[in-house]
Design an enzyme around this catalytic site. Sequence first.
Site, PDB file in Angstrom:
ATOM      1  N   GLU A 110       0.810  -1.221   0.000  1.00  0.00           N
ATOM      2  CA  GLU A 110       0.000   0.000   0.000  1.00  0.00           C
ATOM      3  C   GLU A 110       0.844   1.272   0.000  1.00  0.00           C
ATOM      4  O   GLU A 110       0.512   2.250  -0.663  1.00  0.00           O
ATOM      5  CB  GLU A 110      -0.962   0.008   1.191  1.00  0.00           C
ATOM      6  N   HIS A 137     -10.665  -4.578   8.082  1.00  0.00           N
ATOM      7  CA  HIS A 137     -11.323  -4.384   6.786  1.00  0.00           C
ATOM      8  C   HIS A 137     -12.417  -3.325   6.892  1.00  0.00           C
ATOM      9  O   HIS A 137     -12.690  -2.624   5.930  1.00  0.00           O
ATOM     10  CB  HIS A 137     -11.969  -5.681   6.292  1.00  0.00           C
TER      11      HIS A 137
END
Lengths: 362, 325
Positions: B60, B129
Site C-alpha cells: 500500500e 477491513h
Amino acid sequence: MSFKNPLEKIEDKFEMIQILDENGKIVDEDNVPDLSDDDLVELMKRMVYTRVLDQRSIALNRQGRLGFYAPTAGQEASQLGSHYALEKDDFILPAYRDVPQLIWHGLPLYQAFLFSRGHFHGNQMPDDVNALSPQIIIGAQITQAAGVAVGMKKKGKENVAITYTGDGGASQGDFYEGINFAGAYQAPAIFVVQNNQFAISVPVDKQSAANTISQKAAAAGIPGFLVDGMDVLAVYQVTKEARERAINGDGPTLIETMTYRYGPHTMAGDDPTRYRTDDMDDDWEKKDPIVRFRKYLEEKDLWSEDQENAVVEKAKEEIKAAVKKADKYDKMKVTDLMENMYEELPANLQEQMEEYKEKESK
Amino acid sequence: MAQMTMIQAITNALQTELKNDEDVLVFGEDVGQNGGVFRATEGLQEEFGEERVFDTPLAESGIIGMAVGMSTQGVRPVPEIQFFGFVFEAMDAVSGQAARFRYRSGGRWHAPITIRSPFGGGVHTPELHADSLEGLFAQQPGLKVVIPSGPYDAKGLLIQSIRDNDPVIFLEHMKLYRSFREEVPEEEYTLELGKAETKREGKDITLIAYGAMVHAALKAAEELEEENIQAEVIDLRTIAPIDVDTIIESVKKTSRAVVIQEAQRKAGIAASIVSEIQERAILHLEAPVLRVTAPDTVYPFSEAEEIWLPNHKDIVEKAKESINF
C-alpha cells in the site's frame, strides 16, 4: 544441501567498482568515462565549489544565519558524479543531504539557504528545475521515484527519475517497495544509496545481515552496483550506464556508493565522536574524492592551484551574495502557507485566512 | 436513466473519467483483469487497456507513494486501497506526503490523486477491513474526504473527486455497495465537494450523518414522525471540508441536533460538528447537541458487530432525549 552457498555466490557479484584510486591513478582503463577535458574540469570545479559551500554553510549555521543543515563534505563524488550523468529534464528526488544536486540542477543558492532557514520558497523549485525539495522522511522519496519513472514511461518521455537515500534508508520498507515497483514496471529510475557508513550513529553493519546494500537489488530483480563513492569517475560512469539502460527501456538500477560524511549528521547537536574514531576519520579522509581527482587532473595538466583558488573565491562571493538575497526575501507568513494547502480555499481556511490576514497586518 | 447499485455507479464514474481524460489512471491490488475484489473496476482494463487500468504489487505504501510521484508527470492517479484498514501501511504516503505535496513545493507540484477505498461495518469481514478511519484523514490538512451515501451521490462525487486537483480520500461503505438501487443518469454530472444535502426536511430536530448512517438517520426520522416529531436529516457527503453553513442554518431552525457517526466516539467528526454548532449557534439551542457513535474500542470481531454498530434505534433514543431535555 548447503544453505550458505547461494548467499556467497551473490556477494561475489557485488565487488566494488573503482576507476580512479586514492592516488589519482586509473585502475580500470576499460571503463574510464568518455568525458572531455572541459567536462573533467567542470566536475572538479563543482566538487571544490560544493566543498566551500559546505564549509561556509557550517560557519553560517554556527553564526545562527542558517537553520537546518546536513553537512556534505566527503560525499561530493557520490552526489556530483551521479548528478553529472543526468540531463536537465531528468527528475531528482533528493534526501535532506542532497542539496548540492539540486543546486547543480538549477536551484538558486539563495533558495537553498531559504530551505535551510525554513522558508517555503526554499522548497519552491523554479519551473525549469525538475525536482522535489529534499525529503525528510527516510525512504518516502523512493516509492515516489518509482512513480515519477512510471509516469515518465506512460508519457513516453526519454528521461529518468533519480533518487537518493543513505545506508539507513535502505532498511525502510519504502526502499524495498520503491525498487520493487520500479522493477515490476521496468520504469526508468535510478536509486542511489550513499552508504556513508552511519545512519546518524548506527553503523551500517547493524542495519542488516547483508554485506552490501547493492545486493538487495537482486531480490527486486534489478541490477545493483557497488561503487567507490569517493571516486567521481566511477560514480559518473555507473550512473551514466544506468541512465542509458533506463532510457532504452531496460528498467531501473540500484547504485550503492561507498562514502563517508566528514561532519556530523546535521548541525543540530550531533557529535560524531560518540560513535566514530579518529582513525576511522583519517582512513576515510585518505580516500578523499577531491584530493584524488586533483592529482589525476594535475597529472593531465588540467588543474592548477590558481584554478582552484579562483573557484574558491567565486564560491565565497556567490555565497555572500546569496545570503544577502535570502536576508532580503520577504518573511514567510501563515497566509502563504494557507494559500498553498489547496487549489481553492475551503470554507474553514477562508475563515482562518481572514483571521490571520488581520493578525499579520498588525 | 438507469437503476444502479452504488458499485455500478462507481464503475460508471470511473469509466466516464477514463473516457474523458486520457491522463486518468486506475490502479491497485486486483483492479486489473479481476476487476477489483468488489468488481468496482469490472471491465475497465478490457475497455481501456493495461496501460491505464492495472494491477500493482501488493504494497500500500508503494501504491500511494507511486501515485504521488506520478502526479509530477501530469497524470491523474486513481489508486485503490483494497480495504481501508490497509491504509495504515500507507499513512506516511497519504498524510506525510500526498497531503503536503502542494504545500511543501510551494505550489510547484500538486497531487490530483483520488484514493478510493471500501470501508464500513456490518458485512462480517476479518480484522482491519471494516474500520471507520475517516477521522484520521479528515484531521489531516491538505486532504479532502468524501463519503457518499448512495449510487447517485457516488457517481457525481467520484467524478468531481477525480477532477479535483488536490488529494481526495473517497470512502465507499461496503454495506451500501449492493444494498439498494437508485436512478443514476448515464450521462456525466458532478456534485460539488464540501456541500451537504438535506435529505429530509423537518422543524423539530436536525439529524446529521454521513455514509451508511444517513440511512439509519432516515429510518429514525420515519419512526420519530410516528410520534409527531419532524426530524430534518442532513447528509454531509463530504467530511473534509464540512459544510458548516448548511448545518448551522438547519440547527437555527430546529434548535436541536444529534450528530451520528459509525466511527468510535472520541476525537471524531461528530465531536467536531458539535463544536461548530456550539460556537456558532449556542443561543439557538434548546438542548445539548448529542452524539450517536460506536464505543471507544477497536472495531470488533464480526460476531459483535451488530451490537457494536450504531443503529436507527440509538438515533431515535437520542433524538427523544434531546426533545425531552
